[in-house]
Design a protein around this motif. Structure first.
Motif, PDB file in Angstrom:
ATOM      1  N   GLY A   4      24.766 -99.092   9.528  1.00 45.22           N
ATOM      2  CA  GLY A   4      23.553 -99.848   9.269  1.00 45.22           C
ATOM      3  C   GLY A   4      22.475 -99.709  10.313  1.00 45.22           C
ATOM      4  O   GLY A   4      21.521-100.466  10.316  1.00 45.22           O
ATOM      5  N   GLN A  49      17.088 -96.997   6.293  1.00 48.22           N
ATOM      6  CA  GLN A  49      18.094 -96.528   7.237  1.00 48.22           C
ATOM      7  C   GLN A  49      17.920 -95.033   7.402  1.00 48.22           C
ATOM      8  O   GLN A  49      17.793 -94.293   6.419  1.00 48.22           O
ATOM      9  CB  GLN A  49      19.509 -96.834   6.738  1.00 48.22           C
ATOM     10  N   ARG A  55      24.578 -90.792   6.406  1.00 50.97           N
ATOM     11  CA  ARG A  55      24.603 -92.232   6.667  1.00 50.97           C
ATOM     12  C   ARG A  55      26.035 -92.760   6.638  1.00 50.97           C
ATOM     13  O   ARG A  55      26.895 -92.252   5.924  1.00 50.97           O
ATOM     14  CB  ARG A  55      23.811 -92.993   5.605  1.00 50.97           C
ATOM     15  N   GLU A  57      27.753 -96.549   5.870  1.00 48.74           N
ATOM     16  CA  GLU A  57      27.338 -97.839   5.318  1.00 48.74           C
ATOM     17  C   GLU A  57      28.546 -98.656   4.859  1.00 48.74           C
ATOM     18  O   GLU A  57      29.604 -98.103   4.572  1.00 48.74           O
ATOM     19  CB  GLU A  57      26.399 -97.609   4.123  1.00 48.74           C
TER      20      GLU A  57
END
Length: 525
Positions: A4, A49, A55, A57
């Motif tokens: 995050g 983000q 990413r 998450e």
């Protein structure tokens, strides 16, 4: 665990030397090299983000760190950015990779497994359980790759001329072939063929296509050298490290700043405008990692450039993907000759099943009979990914963006996810219904919604049809016909996956155009 982060904060500047559109790992890599070279850089990211397809998450339950797209960072290990630590990401910015053994496990229908180790001899010994001849051929393939072909491939990946000589000639010949033909010419046993073809599909390309002939060697060699190269804390660790470097060198990385217009004035790319009305002027260059299916239509103040219109019109999604994320009570265990085995990755699918799935994909059908299937359990090597000894889990496969029977993926995805989970359940321990704490299915439509760069549900940048009817995974140049406008990202050479090559290659092109010697921040290849 690294979840995050937006890695940015602050607001967009009114002016910068270079504006980079998009904070995926390639946009950030390009920006990092430019910032190290002394340029004032501003990176604008549409999402809230940073990281694009790198990413991490909380996709299922609090505390479970899922990599929403990329999981293994194998290709980037041979990039000088990581191999030679050109930017100090490893020594200064805390990026750490776990190079795992086993690299991957392929559970077989008879209850055994083919285990790929992080060394050639150990993996050849596994293959020898199926075929001594194939074990010798596997050793020969990997040895040939290391005896010159890998160096030529490094030049190809860097967008450089391949040069002359025997190795370059052999490489060109291999690249003209298909992975399917290479695998079937070199190997005889069905399990070994399926193993090497499964490895060859890691970049989500049809292995029957000419141009994929290097993949059996290149992707196999990468797994043997680096295992399932896992970033400690999650994929997010890579963009976070790059962002820290950019900020240390005076640059800016801003999230929630989607760019929808590039201003062209007096024959040059001059500025960008965001969807919420902000304007950032670029003194020297704009580098776009916007999808090449969209970039031509983002320019304002000039007619549509022919080269960008050509890129837009030649692009197609290729193979779109389907993902299943789950939180589990514990890590999966796979059968092996030495007893139950934990692994960060596993693969399913036979040669015939994989190509049948691809053919079904082109017909608009989601095929779960014998598909190419990647199973990821990174908490097996990085317990920080899940709380209290529990586990993260992911399935990745291919599926069409639109279903030929007219069904909406919102109605069909749970059924397909259940079929995929059942396939894996038959081969592993730890995936009984009671072992699943939470599950999230993402269809190609969801994948496209998750990241605006995943057009058509393709998370690997798709592909381009060449004038002679061939197919390439990435647009071959980083410059454009618009002075001051450069390209990077997964839709540029050498295409998708976490390689960092489009970012580093684009940085070289920008620096060269601006009269800055690239050797001040990077090596020659």
């Amino acid at each position: 665990m690294v979840m995050g982060h937006n890695g940015a904060g602050g607001s967009a500047p009114e002016v910068a030397d270079v504006v980079v559109i998009g904070a995926g790992h390639n946009g950030l890599a390009c920006a990092a090299y430019l910032a190290r070279a002394g340029l004032d850089v501003a990176v604008l990211e549409a999402a809230d983000q940073l990281g694009g397809n790198t990413r991490t998450e909380e996709l299922t339950l609090p505390g479970f760190a899922h990599d929403s797209c990329s999981s293994a960072h194998v290709l980037i290990q041979s990039n000088p950015m990581i191999r030679d630590d050109e930017l100090g990401l490893l020594t200064k910015y805390g990026l750490k990779y776990l190079h795992t053994d086993p690299a991957v496990v392929l559970p077989q229908p008879d209850g055994t497994s083919l285990v790929m180790h992080r060394d050639l001899d150990g993996t050849a010994a596994e293959i020898a359980r199926f075929s001594w001849q194939d074990a010798r051929e596997f050793t020969a393939m990997v040895t040939e790759w290391g005896a010159g072909l890998a160096a030529v491939h490094g030049r190809w990946s860097s967008g450089l001329a391949l040069g002359a000589g025997a190795a370059a000639s052999r490489y060109r010949d291999l690249r003209r072939q298909s992975a399917w033909d290479v695998v079937h010419r070199r190997f005889a046993h069905p399990a070994v063929r399926s193993f090497v073809l499964w490895l060859s599909m890691a970049t989500i390309q049809d292995p029957r296509r000419p141009g994929t002939g290097v993949l059996p060697s290149s992707l196999t060699a990468g797994r043997l050298s680096f295992g399932w190269a896992t970033p400690l804390g999650g994929s997010q660790a890579l963009p976070d490290a790059l962002t820290a470097l950019i900020r240390d060198h005076g640059g800016t990385v801003v999230t929630s700043a989607g760019v929808d217009r590039i201003e062209v004035a007096r024959g040059r790319a001059r500025a960008v405008r965001t969807t919420d009305g902000r304007r950032v002027e670029a003194r020297r260059a704009i580098v776009s990692s916007a999808h090449l299916a969209n970039l031509a239509d983002m320019l304002e103040g000039a007619g549509t450039p022919g080269d960008l219109a050509d890129a837009r019109d030649r692009w197609r999604p290729g193979l779109s993907v389907f993902a299943v994320h789950a939180a589990l009570r514990r890590d999966l265990e796979y059968p092996s000759a030495g007893g139950p085995l934990r692994s960060p990755a596993a693969g399913l699918g036979t040669t015939d099943g994989m190509v049948a799935q691809i053919d079904a994909h082109h017909r608009g059908e989601a095929d779960a009979r014998d598909p190419w299937l990647l199973v990821v359990g990174q908490s097996a090597v990085d317990p920080s990914r899940a709380p209290d000894g529990q586990a993260t889990f992911k399935i990745l496969t291919i599926a069409p963006h639109a279903l030929a029977d007219g069904r909406n993926w919102a109605d069909a995805k749970e059924e397909y996810a259940d079929a995929l989970v059942e396939l894996v359940r038959r081969r592993v321990d730890g995936l009984a219904p009671d072992d699943i704490l939470a599950l999230r299915a993402e269809s190609p439509v969801d994948v496209a919604r998750h990241n605006r760069h995943n057009v058509g549900g393709s998370c690997h940048g798709g592909e381009f049809v060449t004038p002679d009817g061939g197919v390439i995974p990435g647009w071959p140049t980083y410059t454009t016909s618009v002075p001051g406008l450069f390209l990077t990202g997964a839709t540029t050479h050498p295409g998708g996956s976490v390689s960092g090559r489009p970012g580093r290659n684009a940085a070289r092109a920008v620096l060269s155009a601006l009269g800055v010697d690239p050797s001040t921040v990077m090596g020659p290849t």
